[in-house]
Design an enzyme around this catalytic site. Sequence first.
Site, PDB file in Angstrom:
ATOM      1  N   GLY A 148      16.291 -16.867   6.681  1.00 33.45           N
ATOM      2  CA  GLY A 148      15.112 -16.548   7.491  1.00 33.45           C
ATOM      3  C   GLY A 148      14.742 -17.729   8.376  1.00 33.45           C
ATOM      4  CG  ASP A 149      12.793 -21.259   7.065  1.00 34.02           C
ATOM      5  OD1 ASP A 149      11.859 -21.591   7.808  1.00 34.02           O
ATOM      6  OD2 ASP A 149      12.619 -20.895   5.887  1.00 34.02           O
TER       7      ASP A 149
END
Lengths: 380, 380
Positions: free
Chosen positions: A166-167
């Site tokens: 996600g990051d």
Amino acid sequence: MGPLEGLKVLDLTRVLAGPYCTMILADLGADVIKVEMPVKGDDSRHFGPYQKGESAYFMSLNRNKRSIVLDLKSPEGKATLKALLLKMDVVVENFRPGTMEKLGFGYEDIKAYHPGIIYAASSGFGHTGPYSQRPAYDGVVQAMGGIMSITGQEGGKPTRVGPSVGDINAGMFTAIGILAALNHRNKTGVGQKVDVAMLDSQVAILENAIARYVVTGEVPGPAGNKHASIVPFEPFETADGEIMIAAGNDNLWRLFCQVAGLETLAEDPRFATNPKRLEHYKALKPLIDEVILKRTTAEWQRLLDDAGVPNGPINSVDKVIVNEQVLAREMIVEVEHPVAGRLKMPGIPIKLSATPGEIHSPAPTLGQHTEEVLKEFLGD
Amino acid sequence: MGPLEGLKVLDLTRVLAGPYCTMILADLGADVIKVEMPVKGDDSRHFGPYQKGESAYFMSLNRNKRSIVLDLKSPEGKATLKALLLKMDVVVENFRPGTMEKLGFGYEDIKAYHPGIIYAASSGFGHTGPYSQRPAYDGVVQAMGGIMSITGQEGGKPTRVGPSVGDINAGMFTAIGILAALNHRNKTGVGQKVDVAMLDSQVAILENAIARYVVTGEVPGPAGNKHASIVPFEPFETADGEIMIAAGNDNLWRLFCQVAGLETLAEDPRFATNPKRLEHYKALKPLIDEVILKRTTAEWQRLLDDAGVPNGPINSVDKVIVNEQVLAREMIVEVEHPVAGRLKMPGIPIKLSATPGEIHSPAPTLGQHTEEVLKEFLGD
């Protein structure tokens, strides 16, 4: 000696998405100046495990950057930040949307005195839309963005991807956005804002899951470890572990049968073509299982490699970092840190022939370059 | 009107890693000319499911590109390719290493007559090292690169990530490499080769797994769905599904307790700080479980959102594509294809304020632009 040499980047980011983005830029030669808050610094300086008191996590994400300490809430800190911004090509932040505006450094504020600036923001949900102001963590966007729903054992539970994709994917898209905006600026002198959301980035990497759903109406579940439409294409248990075997076409299937001493299967009309093998999967699977169990992973690897059948062991991290190909590609590098000593970390995955980039310095200690940077950019 | 307007890209790629890279460039305004083999075209034109006979997979990866057909094995095809290359800024390919050399279009060949070219190659193992010539598929590099070993339920089996992140991340790093090389070329006129391996890209996104292993000596296993060091930070079962709750600090913990009617827990010294909650996890977990089960996911979402506690449902793909934030960010777009009709696909995750890019055309039919492109670039 990277392709971004001369590019000046002010880096207000913390922890992961932002620092991953600026690490990519720094690895490719940009001069990345990391601005940290006094005393505490980047939150990830306090994430274990530690080597001689220094966070291995922080060190592996902040190599090649310089660190300066500024108190962005004080008038002096703000004045220094503004003076520095005027000398920069790019500023990157990953605060919750609105934070930079409160500090007086929103994109519109900076643009007013520096229209050429490329202002890049990475956030959980982006700078627009109804969820914009909400906090997010990697686990939350992996859940909301769909990737968990299609990851996991067949028939099993939705599963979080191990690394914080996600990051990381948001950091990568932010880097792409910055470099694309830089191309526009090189031609026109005009800067702009780059707004990348972690949630958007998850949607962008869902691959065929969306296409499959919108066409068939079937909601995809956890994909399992085997290929949806190619057989054999999955991990098999060996005498001492597992091996991924990927016989992607009928020719590779016949090669595989030869190597495995399964010539009778190659001649069996039930298994002659991929559609046939898919149809008779339940009959075929145990016949392959039985044979693969008889040798070790390393033996199968050698046999399959010699025959040209795509395969690979399911490497744990200890195996990855000593793999001969990984090492030949310099994808594990050892960096000497003044306090922590030598630390292994991933190398640069972008191999460039003329301006390859390099890992020239370890992650900085907190404020290590404050004096140097202020002198260099703002004079005495 | 993207930041890459005017950039001419010759795209020799097939299936996923390469087409994903060139889709990013095309979305940002580059003129991407996809070269396909006669009759069959890109392999992924034959991947189901189909909408009115057109592959949804192909259509979702090749929007914004033009298609020309060239037989690269014929002298005429080679001559046309060479003439076209002279007009290009970038060429991208994802053949097995050595293929382009055999065709007479290795980087050194092209460089001899076009030193400004940016030649980007995405491959399984890269253009150097002992595994360079081996074939790879996404499943193989996910296995070998370590990501499978740290993905999965706690104590469970290594698990393949649902989307083909082996391909997709390689495509993203290739795009970054091209744009970085473009910056260098804009300043110096000098092109170069960009060599990105799927395996390298997997190592580059392992995040803290490598740091943890090299410092502690403990080999990380499947990470499970809960955070390694923060409590509560995992999915909980609701009355009708699951919800990810991420109370990332003690303040959020107290807010969560208020919302959940668990004020007694907030006051319990066993659970007062995150280290305490980690220590007493086994006592705490069932107490939270019991409460969360009593309401639906939507009810919890509303309550937690109102209180500012990070949370999210584990959305399946049907939920993702109607999520209000996803829609507000234009992360699901509908593209009209002349044969297939309207098809939903992911939007552009890089939001730029001045030159936003756009999805201006559907994926091309095979050779749709052969005549147009040859006329445009090579005259009559």
